[in-house]
Scaffold this motif. Structure first.
Motif, PDB file in Angstrom:
ATOM      1  N   LEU A  37      37.801  44.796  44.087  1.00 46.19           N
ATOM      2  CA  LEU A  37      37.234  43.458  44.267  1.00 46.19           C
ATOM      3  C   LEU A  37      35.800  43.347  44.301  1.00 46.19           C
ATOM      4  O   LEU A  37      35.272  44.430  44.812  1.00 46.19           O
ATOM      5  CB  LEU A  37      37.718  42.805  45.475  1.00 46.19           C
ATOM      6  CG  LEU A  37      37.907  41.171  45.536  1.00 46.19           C
ATOM      7  CD1 LEU A  37      39.015  40.926  44.401  1.00 46.19           C
ATOM      8  CD2 LEU A  37      38.378  40.739  47.062  1.00 46.19           C
ATOM      9  N   VAL A  38      35.215  42.660  43.624  1.00 46.41           N
ATOM     10  CA  VAL A  38      33.658  42.453  43.613  1.00 46.41           C
ATOM     11  C   VAL A  38      33.271  41.029  43.833  1.00 46.41           C
ATOM     12  O   VAL A  38      34.008  39.974  43.378  1.00 46.41           O
ATOM     13  CB  VAL A  38      33.211  42.805  41.976  1.00 46.41           C
ATOM     14  CG1 VAL A  38      31.811  42.467  41.871  1.00 46.41           C
ATOM     15  CG2 VAL A  38      33.528  44.124  41.752  1.00 46.41           C
ATOM     16  N   LYS A  39      32.053  40.813  44.594  1.00 47.31           N
ATOM     17  CA  LYS A  39      31.721  39.438  44.698  1.00 47.31           C
ATOM     18  C   LYS A  39      30.165  39.643  44.502  1.00 47.31           C
ATOM     19  O   LYS A  39      29.345  40.376  45.094  1.00 47.31           O
ATOM     20  CB  LYS A  39      31.812  39.134  46.172  1.00 47.31           C
ATOM     21  CG  LYS A  39      31.244  37.597  46.283  1.00 47.31           C
ATOM     22  CD  LYS A  39      31.450  37.295  47.733  1.00 47.31           C
ATOM     23  CE  LYS A  39      30.741  35.824  47.957  1.00 47.31           C
ATOM     24  NZ  LYS A  39      29.466  35.858  47.524  1.00 47.31           N
ATOM     25  N   GLU A  40      29.724  38.674  43.464  1.00 50.63           N
ATOM     26  CA  GLU A  40      28.450  38.554  43.272  1.00 50.63           C
ATOM     27  C   GLU A  40      27.719  37.499  44.130  1.00 50.63           C
ATOM     28  O   GLU A  40      28.485  36.508  44.627  1.00 50.63           O
ATOM     29  CB  GLU A  40      27.925  37.983  41.698  1.00 50.63           C
ATOM     30  CG  GLU A  40      28.835  38.953  40.765  1.00 50.63           C
ATOM     31  CD  GLU A  40      27.936  40.426  40.774  1.00 50.63           C
ATOM     32  OE1 GLU A  40      26.844  40.681  41.113  1.00 50.63           O
ATOM     33  OE2 GLU A  40      28.863  41.199  40.433  1.00 50.63           O
ATOM     34  N   SER A  49      30.855  44.811  46.923  1.00 47.01           N
ATOM     35  CA  SER A  49      32.169  45.289  46.225  1.00 47.01           C
ATOM     36  C   SER A  49      32.951  46.496  46.910  1.00 47.01           C
ATOM     37  O   SER A  49      32.239  47.013  47.947  1.00 47.01           O
ATOM     38  CB  SER A  49      31.776  45.966  44.575  1.00 47.01           C
ATOM     39  OG  SER A  49      30.886  47.209  44.985  1.00 47.01           O
ATOM     40  N   GLY A  50      34.355  46.443  46.739  1.00 47.38           N
ATOM     41  CA  GLY A  50      34.922  47.384  47.307  1.00 47.38           C
ATOM     42  C   GLY A  50      36.411  47.201  47.131  1.00 47.38           C
ATOM     43  O   GLY A  50      36.802  46.797  46.188  1.00 47.38           O
ATOM     44  N   THR A  51      37.530  47.800  47.987  1.00 44.70           N
ATOM     45  CA  THR A  51      39.043  47.475  47.854  1.00 44.70           C
ATOM     46  C   THR A  51      39.516  46.901  48.938  1.00 44.70           C
ATOM     47  O   THR A  51      39.209  47.033  49.984  1.00 44.70           O
ATOM     48  CB  THR A  51      39.348  49.061  47.612  1.00 44.70           C
ATOM     49  OG1 THR A  51      39.013  49.763  48.743  1.00 44.70           O
ATOM     50  CG2 THR A  51      38.849  49.925  46.613  1.00 44.70           C
ATOM     51  N   VAL A  52      40.651  46.212  48.559  1.00 44.28           N
ATOM     52  CA  VAL A  52      41.400  45.489  49.391  1.00 44.28           C
ATOM     53  C   VAL A  52      42.210  46.588  50.364  1.00 44.28           C
ATOM     54  O   VAL A  52      42.973  47.562  50.041  1.00 44.28           O
ATOM     55  CB  VAL A  52      42.629  44.678  48.752  1.00 44.28           C
ATOM     56  CG1 VAL A  52      43.244  44.192  49.697  1.00 44.28           C
ATOM     57  CG2 VAL A  52      41.995  43.616  47.780  1.00 44.28           C
ATOM     58  N   ALA A  53      41.940  46.478  51.830  1.00 50.04           N
ATOM     59  CA  ALA A  53      42.656  47.470  52.618  1.00 50.04           C
ATOM     60  C   ALA A  53      43.776  46.724  53.342  1.00 50.04           C
ATOM     61  O   ALA A  53      44.858  47.440  53.712  1.00 50.04           O
ATOM     62  CB  ALA A  53      41.628  47.759  53.746  1.00 50.04           C
ATOM     63  N   LYS A  64      32.326  33.534  43.679  1.00 49.21           N
ATOM     64  CA  LYS A  64      33.472  33.637  44.617  1.00 49.21           C
ATOM     65  C   LYS A  64      34.008  35.116  44.166  1.00 49.21           C
ATOM     66  O   LYS A  64      33.660  35.764  43.144  1.00 49.21           O
ATOM     67  CB  LYS A  64      34.740  32.926  44.198  1.00 49.21           C
ATOM     68  CG  LYS A  64      34.613  31.416  44.484  1.00 49.21           C
ATOM     69  CD  LYS A  64      35.703  30.679  44.105  1.00 49.21           C
ATOM     70  CE  LYS A  64      35.668  29.149  44.887  1.00 49.21           C
ATOM     71  NZ  LYS A  64      36.822  28.342  44.202  1.00 49.21           N
ATOM     72  N   PRO A  65      34.776  35.934  45.011  1.00 47.08           N
ATOM     73  CA  PRO A  65      35.252  37.082  44.745  1.00 47.08           C
ATOM     74  C   PRO A  65      36.041  37.181  43.580  1.00 47.08           C
ATOM     75  O   PRO A  65      36.869  36.191  43.110  1.00 47.08           O
ATOM     76  CB  PRO A  65      36.053  37.558  46.062  1.00 47.08           C
ATOM     77  CG  PRO A  65      35.445  36.815  46.953  1.00 47.08           C
ATOM     78  CD  PRO A  65      34.984  35.502  46.581  1.00 47.08           C
ATOM     79  N   HIS A  66      36.388  38.261  42.975  1.00 48.96           N
ATOM     80  CA  HIS A  66      37.026  38.468  41.668  1.00 48.96           C
ATOM     81  C   HIS A  66      37.302  39.906  41.349  1.00 48.96           C
ATOM     82  O   HIS A  66      36.762  40.780  42.080  1.00 48.96           O
ATOM     83  CB  HIS A  66      36.480  37.876  40.486  1.00 48.96           C
ATOM     84  CG  HIS A  66      35.217  38.643  40.266  1.00 48.96           C
ATOM     85  ND1 HIS A  66      34.998  39.681  39.262  1.00 48.96           N
ATOM     86  CD2 HIS A  66      34.098  38.198  40.144  1.00 48.96           C
ATOM     87  CE1 HIS A  66      33.981  39.875  39.099  1.00 48.96           C
ATOM     88  NE2 HIS A  66      33.061  39.355  39.802  1.00 48.96           N
ATOM     89  N   ARG A  67      38.620  40.044  40.891  1.00 49.59           N
ATOM     90  CA  ARG A  67      39.083  41.420  40.536  1.00 49.59           C
ATOM     91  C   ARG A  67      38.087  42.190  39.425  1.00 49.59           C
ATOM     92  O   ARG A  67      37.723  41.584  38.684  1.00 49.59           O
ATOM     93  CB  ARG A  67      40.482  41.478  39.710  1.00 49.59           C
ATOM     94  CG  ARG A  67      41.376  41.093  40.688  1.00 49.59           C
ATOM     95  CD  ARG A  67      42.884  41.001  40.023  1.00 49.59           C
ATOM     96  NE  ARG A  67      43.374  42.682  39.960  1.00 49.59           N
ATOM     97  CZ  ARG A  67      44.400  42.786  39.768  1.00 49.59           C
ATOM     98  NH1 ARG A  67      45.481  41.893  39.494  1.00 49.59           N
ATOM     99  NH2 ARG A  67      45.078  44.068  39.788  1.00 49.59           N
ATOM    100  N   ALA A  68      37.800  43.416  40.033  1.00 46.53           N
ATOM    101  CA  ALA A  68      37.023  44.256  39.067  1.00 46.53           C
ATOM    102  C   ALA A  68      37.730  45.039  37.958  1.00 46.53           C
ATOM    103  O   ALA A  68      38.847  45.003  38.004  1.00 46.53           O
ATOM    104  CB  ALA A  68      36.246  45.373  39.888  1.00 46.53           C
TER     105      ALA A  68
END
Length: 68
Positions: free
Chosen positions: A57-60, A9-13, A64-68
């Motif tokens: 953004l979070v990815k399990e 999980s993280g933020t778009v840079a 696929k990644p998705h918005r948190a």
């Protein structure tokens, strides 16, 4: 780049797109993970268009990644 089995999980840079092979448009996000490291992630057009720098953004694992 990350694999499909990674979870994070993280933020778009940064957002970028390019015709790396001359015919396919690749959309990439540089993600600043919660631990401070950065990874590059390829995403589809719909998700790329929805996101802006600073969005979360979070990815399990296996998803696929998705918005948190």
């Amino acid at each position: 780049m990350t694999t499909n089995e990674d979870a994070w999980s993280g933020t778009v840079a940064k957002k970028s797109r390019a015709l790396l092979d001359g015919s396919n448009l690749y959309r990439r996000l540089n993600i600043r993970l919660d631990d401070g490291t950065h990874v590059d992630v390829k995403v589809d057009r719909d998700l790329w268009n929805q996101l802006e720098v600073g969005d979360r953004l979070v990815k399990e694992a296996g998803e696929k990644p998705h918005r948190a």
